[in-house]
Design a protein around this motif. Structure first.
Motif, PDB file in Angstrom:
ATOM      1  N   ARG A  55       0.790  -1.373   0.047  1.00 56.31           N
ATOM      2  CA  ARG A  55       0.062  -0.019   0.065  1.00 56.31           C
ATOM      3  C   ARG A  55       0.799   1.199  -0.010  1.00 56.31           C
ATOM      4  O   ARG A  55       1.840   1.168   0.541  1.00 56.31           O
ATOM      5  CB  ARG A  55      -1.032  -0.037   1.128  1.00 56.31           C
ATOM      6  N   PHE A  56       0.294   2.312  -0.640  1.00 60.27           N
ATOM      7  CA  PHE A  56       1.089   3.667  -0.790  1.00 60.27           C
ATOM      8  C   PHE A  56       0.553   4.375   0.666  1.00 60.27           C
ATOM      9  O   PHE A  56      -0.873   4.312   1.065  1.00 60.27           O
ATOM     10  CB  PHE A  56       0.579   4.481  -1.863  1.00 60.27           C
ATOM     11  N   PHE A  57       1.598   5.168   1.227  1.00 65.52           N
ATOM     12  CA  PHE A  57       1.190   5.921   2.199  1.00 65.52           C
ATOM     13  C   PHE A  57       1.300   7.270   1.547  1.00 65.52           C
ATOM     14  O   PHE A  57       1.968   7.668   0.893  1.00 65.52           O
ATOM     15  CB  PHE A  57       2.057   5.920   3.294  1.00 65.52           C
ATOM     16  N   ARG A  58      -0.024   8.276   2.028  1.00 66.17           N
ATOM     17  CA  ARG A  58      -0.128   9.435   1.310  1.00 66.17           C
ATOM     18  C   ARG A  58      -0.590  10.574   2.362  1.00 66.17           C
ATOM     19  O   ARG A  58      -1.260  10.004   3.630  1.00 66.17           O
ATOM     20  CB  ARG A  58      -1.262   9.362   0.441  1.00 66.17           C
ATOM     21  N   MET A  96      -1.290  15.766  -3.381  1.00 66.16           N
ATOM     22  CA  MET A  96      -0.728  15.049  -2.311  1.00 66.16           C
ATOM     23  C   MET A  96       0.763  14.496  -2.487  1.00 66.16           C
ATOM     24  O   MET A  96       1.339  14.766  -3.685  1.00 66.16           O
ATOM     25  CB  MET A  96      -1.554  13.504  -2.353  1.00 66.16           C
ATOM     26  N   VAL A  97       1.275  14.140  -1.425  1.00 71.80           N
ATOM     27  CA  VAL A  97       2.559  13.228  -1.510  1.00 71.80           C
ATOM     28  C   VAL A  97       2.261  11.970  -1.267  1.00 71.80           C
ATOM     29  O   VAL A  97       1.636  11.505  -0.357  1.00 71.80           O
ATOM     30  CB  VAL A  97       3.361  13.779  -0.307  1.00 71.80           C
ATOM     31  N   THR A 138       1.477  25.462   0.740  1.00 71.29           N
ATOM     32  CA  THR A 138       2.135  24.389   0.447  1.00 71.29           C
ATOM     33  C   THR A 138       2.000  23.191   1.607  1.00 71.29           C
ATOM     34  O   THR A 138       1.352  23.790   2.833  1.00 71.29           O
ATOM     35  CB  THR A 138       3.723  24.456   0.597  1.00 71.29           C
ATOM     36  N   GLY A 139       2.142  22.274   1.556  1.00 71.46           N
ATOM     37  CA  GLY A 139       2.167  21.257   2.719  1.00 71.46           C
ATOM     38  C   GLY A 139       3.263  20.419   2.678  1.00 71.46           C
ATOM     39  O   GLY A 139       3.435  19.802   1.411  1.00 71.46           O
ATOM     40  N   LYS A 140       3.622  19.869   3.681  1.00 69.28           N
ATOM     41  CA  LYS A 140       4.876  18.709   3.590  1.00 69.28           C
ATOM     42  C   LYS A 140       4.780  17.635   4.599  1.00 69.28           C
ATOM     43  O   LYS A 140       4.153  17.705   5.436  1.00 69.28           O
ATOM     44  CB  LYS A 140       6.494  19.534   3.982  1.00 69.28           C
ATOM     45  N   LEU A 141       5.333  16.616   4.164  1.00 70.22           N
ATOM     46  CA  LEU A 141       4.938  15.195   4.778  1.00 70.22           C
ATOM     47  C   LEU A 141       6.534  14.952   5.303  1.00 70.22           C
ATOM     48  O   LEU A 141       7.496  14.889   4.333  1.00 70.22           O
ATOM     49  CB  LEU A 141       4.583  14.419   4.005  1.00 70.22           C
ATOM     50  N   TYR A 142       6.940  14.353   6.496  1.00 73.17           N
ATOM     51  CA  TYR A 142       7.899  13.923   6.976  1.00 73.17           C
ATOM     52  C   TYR A 142       7.647  12.746   7.735  1.00 73.17           C
ATOM     53  O   TYR A 142       6.716  12.460   8.390  1.00 73.17           O
ATOM     54  CB  TYR A 142       8.781  14.982   8.111  1.00 73.17           C
ATOM     55  N   GLY A 173       8.244  14.886   0.762  1.00 73.14           N
ATOM     56  CA  GLY A 173       7.749  15.353  -0.447  1.00 73.14           C
ATOM     57  C   GLY A 173       6.778  16.787  -0.131  1.00 73.14           C
ATOM     58  O   GLY A 173       6.516  16.968   1.139  1.00 73.14           O
ATOM     59  N   ALA A 174       6.505  17.534  -0.986  1.00 72.82           N
ATOM     60  CA  ALA A 174       5.497  18.604  -0.866  1.00 72.82           C
ATOM     61  C   ALA A 174       4.418  18.794  -1.807  1.00 72.82           C
ATOM     62  O   ALA A 174       4.550  18.259  -2.681  1.00 72.82           O
ATOM     63  CB  ALA A 174       6.533  19.911  -0.926  1.00 72.82           C
ATOM     64  N   ILE A 175       3.410  19.221  -1.139  1.00 73.52           N
ATOM     65  CA  ILE A 175       2.243  19.694  -2.097  1.00 73.52           C
ATOM     66  C   ILE A 175       2.199  21.062  -2.357  1.00 73.52           C
ATOM     67  O   ILE A 175       2.083  21.954  -1.571  1.00 73.52           O
ATOM     68  CB  ILE A 175       0.748  19.172  -1.278  1.00 73.52           C
TER      69      ILE A 175
END
Length: 285
Positions: A158-161, A186-187, A217-221, A228-230
């Motif tokens: 599965r992808f995590f998003r 999405m990221v 913008t939105g970022k995922l860590y 990555g960033a939206i």
């Protein structure tokens, strides 16, 4: 020891002491930005909040205080810090917190925030079929906006998003199915580092949403590393600020701990500092 060596030694010891003190003292910038923290060590309600601490769940048309049941329990065995939530199976129990009074700080001019959480599960083995959202930010209508962490529906692995869906006409004017769209706000992470045997730190940021002339913008860590960033989207939402909620456990099966909200987007360095707090977010206050 030569007389001239003593001042040098004392200076070196002073620098070492200052360094060790800095490493053991949580950064003031994180403390000042913190608006909400739920450790789950004493129940579902938040330990710290600039608004309501109450955790509730929906039962039909009613909203009632959250309590343990067959779908979600508070456990100490295997928790990241103290105690943690354990979602034992896919169900309808979704603990939620009000975003009002400074918790999430949602507004229609310029909205920024950060959400931090620890998760423990092996997605392909633990999750049941269908989408799974361990954390959501919702308003009065998902067509006016929907923010979430999710595992994808059918893929293996599965992808995590991380997704920020603004007003529906901005991201899906043709009313296409989310799963089949080529371009989405999405990221997406393949083979994200989640496992039953370890805790994974997930952080997402929101920056300048609803700004008319800005670049939202939105970022995922994950575990302190930027995934990555939206970017390049009009991230305008249309929520009623009194209806914004932070929601946990939508179809989630696994452990969840140390949920926190900050009133601005944390920097990459601050995300790592947050992850490395020895006692978790409780060290900040």
């Amino acid at each position: 020891m030569q007389p001239t060596a003593l001042p040098i030694l004392l200076a070196a010891l002073t620098v070492l002491s200052s360094s060790l003190h800095a490493q053991s003292t949580p950064p003031a910038s994180l403390k000042e930005a913190l608006t909400f923290h739920a450790s789950f060590d004493h129940g579902f309600d938040a330990d710290f909040s600039k608004g309501s601490k109450a955790c509730t769940v929906k039962q039909g048309k009613e909203t009632v205080p959250a309590a343990e049941n067959a779908e979600v329990k508070i456990v100490s065995d295997g928790a990241k810090y103290g105690k943690a939530l354990h979602f034992t199976k896919k169900g309808g129990t979704r603990p939620q917190y009000s975003g009002q009074d400074g918790v999430l700080g949602y507004n229609d001019k310029s909205w920024s925030a950060t959400v931090s959480v620890w998760l423990r599960l092996t997605p392909d083995q633990d999750l049941e079929p269908g989408y799974c959202d361990p954390v959501q930010i919702v308003g009065d209508d998902t067509k006016k906006g929907f923010i979430f962490l999710e595992w994808s529906r059918d893929e293996r692995p599965r992808f995590f998003r991380y997704a920020i869906r603004p007003l529906v006409h901005l991201w899906n004017p043709d009313n296409k199915d989310w799963a089949t769209m080529e371009k989405r706000p999405m990221v997406q992470v393949a083979n994200a580092p989640f496992a039953r045997e370890k805790w994974t730190h997930a952080v997402f940021t929101l920056e300048r949403l609803n700004e008319k002339d800005g670049k939202p913008t939105g970022k995922l860590y994950l575990n302190g590393e930027l995934q990555g960033a939206i970017e390049g989207w009009d991230l305008t939402l249309g929520w009623d600020p009194t209806k914004v909620l932070l929601v946990l456990g939508a179809a989630y099966v696994g452990h969840l701990d140390d949920l926190a909200v900050f009133n601005r987007p944390l920097s990459a360095a601050e995300v790592k500092e947050l992850m490395n707090l020895k006692g978790g977010v409780g060290d900040l206050y």
